[in-house]
Scaffold this active site. Structure first.
Site, short mmCIF file in Angstrom:
data_model
loop_
_atom_site.label_atom_id
_atom_site.label_comp_id
_atom_site.label_asym_id
_atom_site.label_seq_id
_atom_site.Cartn_x
_atom_site.Cartn_y
_atom_site.Cartn_z
N VAL A 13 0.82 -1.21 0.00
CA VAL A 13 0.00 0.00 0.00
C VAL A 13 0.86 1.26 0.00
O VAL A 13 0.65 2.19 -0.79
CB VAL A 13 -0.96 -0.02 1.21
CG1 VAL A 13 -1.60 1.35 1.44
CG2 VAL A 13 -2.05 -1.05 0.98
N THR A 123 -5.32 -0.49 7.45
CA THR A 123 -6.67 -0.94 7.85
C THR A 123 -6.68 -1.15 9.35
O THR A 123 -5.95 -1.99 9.87
CB THR A 123 -7.02 -2.24 7.10
OG1 THR A 123 -6.92 -1.99 5.69
CG2 THR A 123 -8.42 -2.71 7.44
N PHE A 154 -8.42 0.99 -0.81
CA PHE A 154 -9.25 -0.09 -1.36
C PHE A 154 -8.58 -0.78 -2.55
O PHE A 154 -9.23 -1.56 -3.25
CB PHE A 154 -10.61 0.47 -1.80
CG PHE A 154 -11.39 1.06 -0.65
CD1 PHE A 154 -12.16 0.25 0.18
CD2 PHE A 154 -11.33 2.42 -0.38
CE1 PHE A 154 -12.87 0.80 1.25
CE2 PHE A 154 -12.03 2.98 0.69
CZ PHE A 154 -12.80 2.16 1.50
N PHE A 255 -17.08 -10.93 -8.13
CA PHE A 255 -16.94 -11.74 -6.91
C PHE A 255 -17.90 -12.92 -6.87
O PHE A 255 -18.37 -13.31 -5.80
CB PHE A 255 -17.07 -10.86 -5.65
CG PHE A 255 -15.77 -10.21 -5.32
CD1 PHE A 255 -15.37 -9.07 -6.01
CD2 PHE A 255 -14.91 -10.74 -4.38
CE1 PHE A 255 -14.15 -8.48 -5.77
CE2 PHE A 255 -13.68 -10.17 -4.13
CZ PHE A 255 -13.30 -9.04 -4.83
N CYS A 266 -5.83 -9.30 3.08
CA CYS A 266 -6.93 -8.47 3.61
C CYS A 266 -8.14 -9.26 4.09
O CYS A 266 -8.50 -9.17 5.26
CB CYS A 266 -7.35 -7.45 2.56
SG CYS A 266 -6.07 -6.22 2.27
N LYS A 269 -7.87 -11.51 7.37
CA LYS A 269 -7.59 -10.77 8.61
C LYS A 269 -8.67 -9.74 8.90
O LYS A 269 -9.04 -9.53 10.06
CB LYS A 269 -6.19 -10.16 8.57
CG LYS A 269 -6.07 -8.77 8.00
CD LYS A 269 -4.65 -8.25 8.20
CE LYS A 269 -4.39 -7.00 7.37
NZ LYS A 269 -5.28 -5.88 7.60
N LYS A 326 -3.70 -14.79 -5.51
CA LYS A 326 -4.42 -14.43 -6.73
C LYS A 326 -3.40 -14.17 -7.82
O LYS A 326 -2.20 -14.06 -7.52
CB LYS A 326 -5.31 -13.20 -6.49
CG LYS A 326 -4.52 -11.95 -6.14
CD LYS A 326 -5.41 -10.80 -5.72
CE LYS A 326 -6.04 -10.15 -6.90
NZ LYS A 326 -6.58 -8.82 -6.58
N1 LIG Z 1 -2.11 -5.23 0.59
C1 LIG Z 1 -3.33 -4.80 0.24
O1 LIG Z 1 -3.90 -5.21 -0.77
C2 LIG Z 1 -4.04 -3.80 1.10
C3 LIG Z 1 -5.14 -3.12 0.57
C4 LIG Z 1 -5.78 -2.17 1.36
C5 LIG Z 1 -5.34 -1.95 2.64
N2 LIG Z 1 -4.28 -2.64 3.14
C6 LIG Z 1 -3.82 -2.34 4.50
O2 LIG Z 1 -2.69 -1.47 4.40
C7 LIG Z 1 -1.76 -1.76 5.47
C8 LIG Z 1 -0.41 -2.10 4.90
O3 LIG Z 1 -0.55 -3.29 4.15
P1 LIG Z 1 0.57 -3.78 3.15
O4 LIG Z 1 0.00 -4.91 2.39
O5 LIG Z 1 1.14 -2.62 2.43
O6 LIG Z 1 1.65 -4.34 4.20
P2 LIG Z 1 3.19 -4.64 3.94
O7 LIG Z 1 3.59 -5.63 4.96
O8 LIG Z 1 3.42 -4.94 2.50
O9 LIG Z 1 3.92 -3.24 4.22
C9 LIG Z 1 4.01 -2.67 5.47
C10 LIG Z 1 5.37 -2.00 5.58
O10 LIG Z 1 5.40 -1.23 6.78
C11 LIG Z 1 6.73 -1.30 7.28
N3 LIG Z 1 6.71 -0.91 8.69
C12 LIG Z 1 6.10 -1.56 9.72
N4 LIG Z 1 6.29 -0.88 10.85
C13 LIG Z 1 7.01 0.23 10.55
C14 LIG Z 1 7.52 1.30 11.29
N5 LIG Z 1 7.33 1.38 12.59
N6 LIG Z 1 8.23 2.26 10.65
C15 LIG Z 1 8.45 2.17 9.32
N7 LIG Z 1 7.99 1.16 8.56
C16 LIG Z 1 7.28 0.20 9.16
C17 LIG Z 1 7.14 -2.73 7.02
O11 LIG Z 1 8.54 -2.89 7.05
C18 LIG Z 1 6.53 -2.98 5.64
O12 LIG Z 1 7.46 -2.68 4.62
C19 LIG Z 1 -2.41 -2.87 6.29
O13 LIG Z 1 -3.13 -2.31 7.33
C20 LIG Z 1 -3.34 -3.52 5.29
O14 LIG Z 1 -4.42 -4.18 5.91
C21 LIG Z 1 -3.60 -3.54 2.39
#
Ligand SMILES: NC(=O)c1ccc[n+]([C@@H]2O[C@H](COP(=O)([O-])OP(=O)(O)OC[C@H]3O[C@@H](n4cnc5c(N)ncnc54)[C@H](O)[C@@H]3O)[C@@H](O)[C@H]2O)c1
Length: 439
Positions: A13, A123, A154, A255, A266, A269, A326
């Site tokens: 994200v 999220t 999203f 879907f 997502c 969790k 996916k």
């Molecule tokens: N992946 C998706 O499709 C998606 C879609 C919508 C929302 N989200 C939400 O977005 C958020 C991030 O998801 P993601 O898939 O990008 O996760 P991710 O694990 O790919 O990325 C998170 C990043 O945050 C970094 N991080 C964690 N703690 C940190 C800190 N204290 N300081 C600096 N960096 C830090 C990690 O090293 C990692 O690189 C989650 O809450 C997820 O639920 C994800």
């Protein structure tokens, strides 16, 4: 005018958000605590697979609008608007682990050098914007103003850049009009393009919208998945049923593709976290809880289906095609493969698995499982196999050389858990073909 943005957390994200905002012309600093990730990005290497992302990162980096660093303090001090996009993984009890968010909030509090708008993209449960504000207010060392906005994301992995650039909606949970104006400036490229609907609401409501959207989608896919067993027994064709349902404008066609159960970073969790939050308020979400249970059942049913196709799994070699949750992503978080493969091995099978993009991740996620071999092509997986199983519907699996596969397999058993082939055609190709929701 807001021009400098910091994004803390450079994962799926954060990296997409930062890159797309820089492509909108803003000056963006992406921060991550993971030094190897930042080093890769500073050397033009993209740590994740996401279509179109590499080109966009390299372009905006070269043009000097996109920067990567581990230095969170300068990230906080160089921007008035700070996005939080850190991971919020599930805890054992299903609740969202907010440690990363809390840690970032504390760091912002200690190092802020002026008024800040903190925008949460992770999220997070209802009430987290309030919590983040409270933490910053309690820990700040100077009387600067802080506003906390909820701006849930999203995007879909595999189409993340497109989704960020062409969102169905942008939800902004902000308390006061000045902050809403700042958010309009941040998103000005989308805001001025009148095709993008913006919803301004309270932070709590914005947080809820994210969770309930995912819970609804998870329920929709689970609805069709659960019916697949009935249709297999009753002799219906689920693809036509889904098409017939989807033609109803009130239902919609998305879907409704059956499969081995939803996975990814997502839905699993977020459904569990929503159910947990609700229980904390003394409200039981019967439907969401049932979705979670039915999804687990679907994954187990797929293992039973594979076992039934082979008679038994003892010492049978299975070619598994697809490990990512996916297509078009390398992400294996909560992928059905992580449940289905160990269970098949537990029942005596030997696995040869291949995925076009998730092999690196598979190495550490599935490392050390005896009886599992990661191979380099669908044909290597199928060589001497007693059956082939499609777990992820990558496009390249839709046009396999079926004659070559069949000639190299010990038995011509083809189990298509994504319905990417036609049963009659597969029979003509000499396969015993099994799919989901089609007898
Ligand atoms: N992946 C998706 O499709 C998606 C879609 C919508 C929302 N989200 C939400 O977005 C958020 C991030 O998801 P993601 O898939 O990008 O996760 P991710 O694990 O790919 O990325 C998170 C990043 O945050 C970094 N991080 C964690 N703690 C940190 C800190 N204290 N300081 C600096 N960096 C830090 C990690 O090293 C990692 O690189 C989650 O809450 C997820 O639920 C994800």
């Amino acid at each position: 005018m807001i021009n400098n943005i910091t994004v803390i957390g450079t994962g799926y994200v954060g990296l997409v958000t930062g890159t797309c905002l820089s492509d909108f012309g803003l000056n963006v600093l992406c921060i991550d605590q993971d030094e190897s990730k930042i080093n890769k990005l500073n050397n033009g290497i993209i740590p994740i697979y996401e279509p179109g992302l590499q080109e966009l990162v390299r372009k905006n980096y070269a043009e000097g609008r996109l920067h990567f660093s581990t230095d969170i303090i300068s990230g906080i001090q160089n921007s008035e608007v700070i996005f939080i996009a850190v991971g919020t993984p599930p805890k054992d009890d299903g609740s969202a682990d907010l440690d990363n968010v809390v840690k970032v909030a504390q760091t912002i509090a200690r190092h802020m050098n002026g008024p800040k708008v903190v925008v949460n993209k992770s999220t997070v449960p209802i009430g987290t914007a309030r919590l983040v504000k409270k933490i910053i207010e309690a820990n700040k060392t100077a009387p600067y103003r802080v506003d906390v906005v909820s701006n849930p994301e999203f995007l879909r992995e595999g189409a993340a850049v497109y989704d960020f650039m062409h969102p169905d909606r942008v939800v902004v949970g902000a308390q006061n009009p000045e902050v809403k104006e700042i958010m309009k400036q941040v998103y000005r490229v989308l805001f001025l393009n009148q095709k993008t609907p913006f919803l301004f609401t309270s932070p709590e409501t914005a947080e809820a919208i994210k969770y309930v959207s995912n819970a609804f989608l998870a329920t929709k896919i689970t609805f069709i998945n659960e019916l697949s067993e009935l249709f297999e027994k009753a002799g219906c064709n689920i693809v036509d049923v889904a098409r017939g349902m989807g033609m109803d404008g009130r239902i919609g066609s998305k879907f409704l593709n059956p499969g081995p159960g939803y996975g990814g970073s997502c839905f699993p969790k977020d459904t569990r976290a929503l159910a947990k939050t609700s229980r904390e308020y003394g409200v039981e979400l019967t439907l969401v809880e049932a979705t979670i249970a039915a999804n687990e059942k679907q994954k187990r049913r797929m293992v039973d289906k594979i076992e039934a196709a082979l008679g038994n799994l003892q010492d049978k070699t299975l070619a598994i095609l697809g490990l990512a949750f996916k297509p078009e992503t390398d992400d294996m978080r909560d992928s059905p493969a992580l449940t289905i493969i160990p269970e098949l091995i537990q029942r005596g099978a030997l696995i040869k698995a291949y995925d076009p993009k998730a092999m690196e991740e598979a190495k550490w996620r599935l490392e050390g499982i005896p009886g599992l071999e990661l191979v380099n092509s669908p044909y290597e997986a199928a060589s001497e196999a007693h059956a082939l199983v499609i777990l992820t519907e990558w496009n390249q699996f839709r046009s396999l050389d079926l004659i070559r596969l069949r000639e190299n397999m010990q038995e011509p058993i083809f189990i298509d858990l994504r319905n990417i082939y036609e049963p009659i055609f597969m029979k003509q190709q000499g396969f015993c073909y099994y799919s989901v929701g089609r007898s």
